[in-house]
Write an enzyme that holds these catalytic residues in place. Structure first.
Site, mmCIF file in Angstrom:
data_model
loop_
_atom_site.group_PDB
_atom_site.id
_atom_site.type_symbol
_atom_site.label_atom_id
_atom_site.label_comp_id
_atom_site.label_asym_id
_atom_site.label_seq_id
_atom_site.Cartn_x
_atom_site.Cartn_y
_atom_site.Cartn_z
ATOM 1 C CB THR A 153 28.160 -44.535 -28.747
ATOM 2 O OG1 THR A 153 27.188 -43.785 -29.371
ATOM 3 C CG2 THR A 153 28.139 -43.409 -27.318
ATOM 4 N NE ARG A 181 20.525 -38.408 -34.303
ATOM 5 C CZ ARG A 181 21.258 -39.184 -33.666
ATOM 6 N NH1 ARG A 181 22.537 -39.019 -33.145
ATOM 7 N NH2 ARG A 181 20.527 -40.160 -33.121
ATOM 8 N N GLY A 183 22.198 -36.385 -30.654
ATOM 9 C CA GLY A 183 21.587 -37.770 -30.177
ATOM 10 C C GLY A 183 21.580 -37.881 -28.796
ATOM 11 C CG ASP A 184 21.563 -41.416 -26.684
ATOM 12 O OD1 ASP A 184 21.729 -41.429 -27.947
ATOM 13 O OD2 ASP A 184 22.012 -42.328 -26.022
ATOM 14 C CB THR A 204 26.008 -47.471 -26.549
ATOM 15 O OG1 THR A 204 26.134 -47.570 -28.089
ATOM 16 C CG2 THR A 204 25.813 -48.569 -25.793
ATOM 17 N N GLY A 205 23.467 -46.843 -28.194
ATOM 18 C CA GLY A 205 22.242 -47.268 -28.978
ATOM 19 C C GLY A 205 21.579 -46.274 -29.659
ATOM 20 N N GLY A 207 19.527 -43.414 -30.434
ATOM 21 C CA GLY A 207 19.320 -42.227 -29.470
ATOM 22 C C GLY A 207 18.126 -41.939 -29.300
#
Ligand code: ASP
Length: 295
Positions: A153, A181, A183-184, A204-205, A207
């Site tokens: 991200t 889906r 994500g964060d 980032t990472g 989520g």
């Protein structure tokens, strides 16, 4: 692809800086910096993103203005090269904060942004990555619930000469994710947040854990309570690991220009530019995984 990531974040920081140098706003700077990384096929944003389970690119993005708390987000868009531009249009021209899927694409088109075909966003490299991943699905079974290879991200935070901060985050999400889906990254307070009174943050990472902790807002709140962004960024990573066994990275900046960069992953490419100096870096310990942000 370490050099490609470093070049990408350097280019993004340079572009954001040019906006600020001309007297542009932090909001414009983070938008332009993120567009550079969406256009760069190295990253999991825009063209070149990871593919979902259906072999499609599905993109999420959020941008937020710390001066006004206005925000714009898009989720699950499939026909936009630069989802952050659509997010910015929502922030500037809509009473709403968040649009998803076709509604987001319709909003973008109605506000002058070109729509592309989903195939235009797909690289052969990613078709092969998905194929390879799925051919080893049994080995990756544990990875389904704690993905370690699919994070790239992009994000940016900036402070302008008027003392305003802003943040933006853009992503293709996780490899082989289920269609629909989210994500964060594009969720306010999770993958992105900005408030002049606290801080601008982009994460980032993986989520799902980041969402559960509303991590960007968590970090901003600690800065508002008086902690240094440098320290809070590291604390956020410790909290992510200890509380929900998550992994990721964060860039964090307050309206005094103090910033923090931290990750609990093998690597995260970052670049900074201030009136005093410019820097870029990436950490590596030989393990898989790349995380990317520009500051
Ligand atoms: N945070 C993103 C997501 O879960 C993935 C990433 O950082 O690469 O959608």
């Amino acid at each position: 692809m370490v050099e490609a990531h470093l070049n990408g974040v350097r280019n993004a920081a340079a572009t954001g800086w040019r906006v600020l140098e001309r007297g542009g706003s932090s909001l414009d700077a983070v938008e332009e910096a993120v567009v550079v990384m969406e256009d760069d096929e190295t990253f999991d944003a825009g063209r070149g993103s990871f593919l979902n389970h259906d072999g499609k690119v599905q993109l999420d993005a959020l941008i937020m203005d710390g001066a006004t708390l206005r925000a714009g987000g898009v989720g699950c868009v499939e026909r936009l090269r630069n989802p952050v531009r659509a997010a910015r249009k929502i922030l500037s021209e809509s009473p709403h904060v968040y649009f998803v899927a076709q509604g987001a694409e319709q909003f973008a088109a109605a506000h002058g942004l070109p729509l592309c075909k989903n195939e235009d966003l797909i690289l052969p490299r990613e078709v092969e990555r998905l194929r390879e991943y799925r051919s080893h699905l049994e080995e990756h079974r544990a990875d389904l619930f704690a993905p370690t290879i699919s994070h790239d991200t992009v994000g940016a935070v900036a402070l302008d000469r008027d003392g305003n901060i802003a943040a933006a985050t853009s992503t293709g999400g996780t490899l082989n994710k289920a269609p629909g889906r989210l994500g964060d990254s594009s969720l306010i307070g999770c993958g992105c947040y900005a408030d002049n009174l606290s801080a601008a943050a982009s994460t980032t990472g993986w989520g799902e854990p980041i969402m559960k902790l509303v991590l960007a807002k968590w970090a901003a709140d600690r800065v508002e309570s008086g902690s240094m962004p440098e320290w809070v960024a590291q604390e956020a990573m410790n909290y992510l690991k200890q509380r929900v066994n998550g992994h990721g990275g964060i860039i964090l900046l307050d309206a005094r220009g103090r910033f923090g960069i931290a990750h609990n992953t093998p690597r995260m490419a970052w670049a900074t530019r201030t009136t005093q100096n410019q820097e870029a870096g990436i950490q590596r310990n030989g393990a898989n995984g790349g995380f990317t942000s520009a500051i």
